[in-house]
Scaffold this motif. Structure first.
Motif, PDB file in Angstrom:
ATOM      1  N   GLU A 328      -0.763   3.308  -0.716  1.00  0.00           N
ATOM      2  CA  GLU A 328      -0.328   1.919  -0.874  1.00  0.00           C
ATOM      3  C   GLU A 328       0.685   1.540   0.208  1.00  0.00           C
ATOM      4  O   GLU A 328       0.631   0.436   0.765  1.00  0.00           O
ATOM      5  N   TYR A 329       1.587   2.472   0.517  1.00  0.00           N
ATOM      6  CA  TYR A 329       2.577   2.199   1.565  1.00  0.00           C
ATOM      7  C   TYR A 329       1.891   1.991   2.915  1.00  0.00           C
ATOM      8  O   TYR A 329       2.197   1.034   3.642  1.00  0.00           O
ATOM      9  N   ALA A 330       0.933   2.851   3.253  1.00  0.00           N
ATOM     10  CA  ALA A 330       0.222   2.713   4.525  1.00  0.00           C
ATOM     11  C   ALA A 330      -0.583   1.423   4.566  1.00  0.00           C
ATOM     12  O   ALA A 330      -0.605   0.721   5.591  1.00  0.00           O
ATOM     13  N   TYR A 331      -1.225   1.103   3.463  1.00  0.00           N
ATOM     14  CA  TYR A 331      -2.007  -0.134   3.383  1.00  0.00           C
ATOM     15  C   TYR A 331      -1.107  -1.343   3.626  1.00  0.00           C
ATOM     16  O   TYR A 331      -1.451  -2.248   4.410  1.00  0.00           O
ATOM     17  N   ASP A 332       0.040  -1.371   2.987  1.00  0.00           N
ATOM     18  CA  ASP A 332       0.953  -2.506   3.134  1.00  0.00           C
ATOM     19  C   ASP A 332       1.474  -2.615   4.564  1.00  0.00           C
ATOM     20  O   ASP A 332       1.570  -3.726   5.117  1.00  0.00           O
ATOM     21  N   GLN A 333       1.819  -1.477   5.160  1.00  0.00           N
ATOM     22  CA  GLN A 333       2.354  -1.513   6.521  1.00  0.00           C
ATOM     23  C   GLN A 333       1.297  -1.951   7.529  1.00  0.00           C
ATOM     24  O   GLN A 333       1.578  -2.752   8.427  1.00  0.00           O
ATOM     25  N   LEU A 334       0.077  -1.455   7.381  1.00  0.00           N
ATOM     26  CA  LEU A 334      -0.985  -1.857   8.301  1.00  0.00           C
ATOM     27  C   LEU A 334      -1.385  -3.315   8.084  1.00  0.00           C
ATOM     28  O   LEU A 334      -1.772  -4.010   9.035  1.00  0.00           O
ATOM     29  N   SER A 335      -1.285  -3.788   6.851  1.00  0.00           N
ATOM     30  CA  SER A 335      -1.645  -5.175   6.547  1.00  0.00           C
ATOM     31  C   SER A 335      -0.712  -6.172   7.206  1.00  0.00           C
ATOM     32  O   SER A 335      -1.058  -7.360   7.349  1.00  0.00           O
ATOM     33  N   ALA A 336       0.444  -5.713   7.623  1.00  0.00           N
ATOM     34  CA  ALA A 336       1.397  -6.610   8.285  1.00  0.00           C
ATOM     35  C   ALA A 336       0.913  -7.033   9.667  1.00  0.00           C
ATOM     36  O   ALA A 336       1.392  -8.039  10.210  1.00  0.00           O
ATOM     37  N   PHE A 337      -0.023  -6.306  10.242  1.00  0.00           N
ATOM     38  CA  PHE A 337      -0.594  -6.675  11.543  1.00  0.00           C
ATOM     39  C   PHE A 337      -1.764  -7.619  11.321  1.00  0.00           C
ATOM     40  O   PHE A 337      -2.703  -7.281  10.580  1.00  0.00           O
ATOM     41  N   ASP A 338      -1.738  -8.776  11.962  1.00  0.00           N
ATOM     42  CA  ASP A 338      -2.810  -9.743  11.740  1.00  0.00           C
ATOM     43  C   ASP A 338      -4.094  -9.383  12.477  1.00  0.00           C
ATOM     44  O   ASP A 338      -5.134 -10.014  12.260  1.00  0.00           O
ATOM     45  N   ASP A 339      -4.042  -8.392  13.353  1.00  0.00           N
ATOM     46  CA  ASP A 339      -5.235  -7.985  14.092  1.00  0.00           C
ATOM     47  C   ASP A 339      -5.766  -6.638  13.628  1.00  0.00           C
ATOM     48  O   ASP A 339      -6.545  -5.987  14.321  1.00  0.00           O
ATOM     49  N   VAL A 340      -5.362  -6.197  12.455  1.00  0.00           N
ATOM     50  CA  VAL A 340      -5.844  -4.941  11.876  1.00  0.00           C
ATOM     51  C   VAL A 340      -6.736  -5.250  10.677  1.00  0.00           C
ATOM     52  O   VAL A 340      -6.349  -6.024   9.791  1.00  0.00           O
ATOM     53  N   THR A 341      -7.922  -4.671  10.665  1.00  0.00           N
ATOM     54  CA  THR A 341      -8.842  -4.791   9.544  1.00  0.00           C
ATOM     55  C   THR A 341      -8.847  -3.480   8.769  1.00  0.00           C
ATOM     56  O   THR A 341      -9.069  -2.412   9.355  1.00  0.00           O
ATOM     57  N   ILE A 342      -8.594  -3.557   7.478  1.00  0.00           N
ATOM     58  CA  ILE A 342      -8.612  -2.379   6.613  1.00  0.00           C
ATOM     59  C   ILE A 342      -9.857  -2.459   5.738  1.00  0.00           C
ATOM     60  O   ILE A 342     -10.190  -3.521   5.202  1.00  0.00           O
ATOM     61  N   TYR A 343     -10.529  -1.331   5.574  1.00  0.00           N
ATOM     62  CA  TYR A 343     -11.770  -1.293   4.816  1.00  0.00           C
ATOM     63  C   TYR A 343     -11.520  -0.707   3.424  1.00  0.00           C
ATOM     64  O   TYR A 343     -10.794   0.265   3.266  1.00  0.00           O
ATOM     65  N   GLY A 344     -12.136  -1.352   2.428  1.00  0.00           N
ATOM     66  CA  GLY A 344     -12.032  -0.833   1.070  1.00  0.00           C
ATOM     67  C   GLY A 344     -11.110  -1.637   0.190  1.00  0.00           C
ATOM     68  O   GLY A 344     -10.583  -2.685   0.575  1.00  0.00           O
ATOM     69  N   PRO A 345     -10.880  -1.146  -1.023  1.00  0.00           N
ATOM     70  CA  PRO A 345     -10.102  -1.872  -2.032  1.00  0.00           C
ATOM     71  C   PRO A 345      -8.640  -2.040  -1.645  1.00  0.00           C
ATOM     72  O   PRO A 345      -8.166  -1.447  -0.665  1.00  0.00           O
ATOM     73  N   PRO A 346      -7.890  -2.809  -2.428  1.00  0.00           N
ATOM     74  CA  PRO A 346      -6.458  -3.007  -2.172  1.00  0.00           C
ATOM     75  C   PRO A 346      -5.697  -1.682  -2.210  1.00  0.00           C
ATOM     76  O   PRO A 346      -6.168  -0.673  -2.746  1.00  0.00           O
ATOM     77  N   GLY A 347      -4.498  -1.722  -1.657  1.00  0.00           N
ATOM     78  CA  GLY A 347      -3.704  -0.513  -1.525  1.00  0.00           C
ATOM     79  C   GLY A 347      -3.319   0.136  -2.837  1.00  0.00           C
ATOM     80  O   GLY A 347      -3.087   1.352  -2.887  1.00  0.00           O
ATOM     81  N   ASP A 348      -3.255  -0.641  -3.907  1.00  0.00           N
ATOM     82  CA  ASP A 348      -2.865  -0.076  -5.198  1.00  0.00           C
ATOM     83  C   ASP A 348      -4.061   0.356  -6.039  1.00  0.00           C
ATOM     84  O   ASP A 348      -3.922   0.662  -7.219  1.00  0.00           O
ATOM     85  N   ASP A 349      -5.254   0.398  -5.410  1.00  0.00           N
ATOM     86  CA  ASP A 349      -6.456   0.772  -6.154  1.00  0.00           C
ATOM     87  C   ASP A 349      -7.392   1.588  -5.267  1.00  0.00           C
ATOM     88  O   ASP A 349      -8.558   1.271  -5.105  1.00  0.00           O
ATOM     89  N   ARG A 350      -6.849   2.667  -4.709  1.00  0.00           N
ATOM     90  CA  ARG A 350      -7.659   3.486  -3.812  1.00  0.00           C
ATOM     91  C   ARG A 350      -7.149   4.917  -3.819  1.00  0.00           C
ATOM     92  O   ARG A 350      -6.049   5.208  -4.276  1.00  0.00           O
ATOM     93  N   GLY A 351      -7.979   5.811  -3.298  1.00  0.00           N
ATOM     94  CA  GLY A 351      -7.560   7.179  -3.083  1.00  0.00           C
ATOM     95  C   GLY A 351      -6.609   7.266  -1.896  1.00  0.00           C
ATOM     96  O   GLY A 351      -6.250   6.258  -1.287  1.00  0.00           O
ATOM     97  N   GLY A 352      -6.226   8.493  -1.551  1.00  0.00           N
ATOM     98  CA  GLY A 352      -5.167   8.696  -0.568  1.00  0.00           C
ATOM     99  C   GLY A 352      -5.595   8.638   0.875  1.00  0.00           C
ATOM    100  O   GLY A 352      -5.316   9.568   1.653  1.00  0.00           O
ATOM    101  N   LEU A 353      -6.254   7.560   1.269  1.00  0.00           N
ATOM    102  CA  LEU A 353      -6.658   7.384   2.667  1.00  0.00           C
ATOM    103  C   LEU A 353      -6.814   5.905   2.976  1.00  0.00           C
ATOM    104  O   LEU A 353      -7.035   5.088   2.077  1.00  0.00           O
TER     105      LEU A 353
END
Length: 425
Positions: A328-353
């Motif tokens: 969740e921490y990594a998801y939130d930090q990467l989401s702060a970049f407007d040019d980064v696309t993250i694949y998969g569910p939200p940070g609080d509903d995923r495995g450790g990657l």
């Protein structure tokens, strides 16, 4: 390293068990022939591929080779007896770890891939035929997808794929449409190694069983990171690998319900899996040895059990809590970049990657740049080429976390990603 109390486990104490985490690696000025030596701290964030191995597990391997190295089930002498007992007890340890009823339901294999192939060849070739179908998901690892795809070609069976929606979840209505009375096997990944999606395997097991089908659960990413009870999820087969859960390479396990394994023919033939051999015919040894032909990976099997003991001392619920916190921490930090696309569910509903891409930066280039900062991540299709085709990208970068990782290491990743963004701006 951050405040210790902010983690669900004692990360500092755990890190002390992994000397490799103290090594230095080549930094951004360390090119062959250019720098004086390695001087950059290692930030290892490639655990979904392979985790590191603690001293306790390494010591177990050493103790075997130094103290009682001998073949199992082959000798009356003391060393063989000691090795046999340790190897058989390792099956018991792994069985308890996943909630199996006993060692009869746990076959040691090289890895999850071999486990998939064992079931596909020992069961699939005999049971599948024209008119039958195998149902998988669009997020399957090649170990599952390619294996059943090729078995279907050999048998004339049909392969169907449950859709993945735009948020990275399975379309459960589509699953209900695809799984029917002609379905013989449902093969599904428990936790996606690309999307981080945690699939509802117990519900899929119910759906499969309602139609008389078996379910094979690929637990390569779940067994190392969360509590697993194969009885509770009612899996017919469940497979995982030791090298992703603090164990050595070359060892994994296939769980199978005892009555199903009893009905299956062996996958490999030779020594140790036989009971009686004549020139005309042979009979097979009891489970699980029926499926463990030849000299097995004895040291690795014993060390596999040591890795299980190590994780259980930490507590699998604690392991899961730590992984989820970091993801969740990594998801939130990467989401702060407007040019980064993250694949998969939200940070609080995923495995450790977290798999992601930076606009304008190929994943391989990104991995190389972050490596200059000492950050080890994965780049490529992660053995999910069809899923990447569906996502419309050739590759992605993937950071994956484990018990010894910290927020500070994720901060190092974020800094490295930011440098890559600036470099390609």
């Amino acid at each position: 390293m951050g405040v210790q109390e902010s983690y669900p486990i004692d990360v500092e104490a755990i890190r002390a068990d992994f000397p490799i985490l103290d090594r230095k690696v080549g930094g951004d000025v360390e090119r062959p022939g250019e720098g004086p030596g390695d001087d950059t701290p290692l930030y290892y964030l490639d655990n979904a591929a392979t985790s590191h191995t603690p001293d306790q597990v390494v010591d177990t391997i050493s103790e075997y080779y130094r103290g009682y190295n001998a073949n199992v089930h082959r000798g009356i002498h003391q060393l063989s007896q000691e090795a046999s007992v340790a190897y058989e007890n390792a099956h018991d340890t792994v069985a308890d770890f996943i909630g199996a009823s006993g060692r009869e339901e746990v076959v040691f294999t090289k890895n999850t891939t071999e486990s998939e192939n064992l079931v596909a060849y020992a069961w699939g070739l005999n049971e599948l035929g024209p008119g039958d179908n195998v149902v998988m998901t669009e997020m399957e690892h090649h170990a599952s997808l390619v294996t059943w795809q090729q078995i279907a070609k050999k048998t004339g069976a049909e392969v169907r794929y449950i859709r993945v929606d735009d948020d990275g979840y399975l379309d459960r209505d589509h699953a209900a449409d695809l799984i029917d009375d002609s379905t013989q096997m449902v093969s599904v990944v428990h936790v996606s190694n690309t999307l981080g999606t945690v699939n509802p395997v117990a519900d899929l097991a119910d759906l499969a069983h309602d139609h008389g089908a078996y379910i094979f659960v690929d637990g390569a990413q779940s067994a190392p990171t969360q509590p697993v009870d194969v009885t509770a999820i009612d899996a017919d087969f469940f497979a995982f690998s030791g090298h992703k859960m603090c164990g050595p390479t070359g060892i994994g396990a296939l769980y199978g319900k005892e009555h199903v394994l009893e009905e299956m023919e062996p996958y490999l033939y030779g020594g140790d899996m036989i009971r009686r051999v004549t020139y005309e015919d042979s009979t097979w040894e009891d489970l699980p040895w029926k499926f463990e032909a030849g000299t097995p990976s004895i040291a690795q099997g014993i060390a596999f059990a040591a890795a299980v003991d190590y994780l259980e001392d930490i507590g699998m619920a604690n392991v899961q809590a730590h992984e989820e916190l970091l993801a969740e921490y990594a998801y939130d930090q990467l989401s702060a970049f407007d040019d980064v696309t993250i694949y998969g569910p939200p940070g609080d509903d995923r495995g450790g990657l977290v798999a992601f891409n930076v606009e304008g930066v190929h994943a391989h280039d990104l991995s190389s740049i972050v490596n200059d900062h000492g950050v080890a991540i994965r780049a490529g299709d992660h053995c999910t080429q069809p899923l990447h085709d569906k996502l419309g990208v050739a590759a992605s970068a993937r950071a994956s976390f484990y018990i010894y990782n910290t927020r500070d290491e994720i901060d190092a990743l974020i800094e490295a990603v930011d440098d890559a963004r600036e470099l390609f701006a």
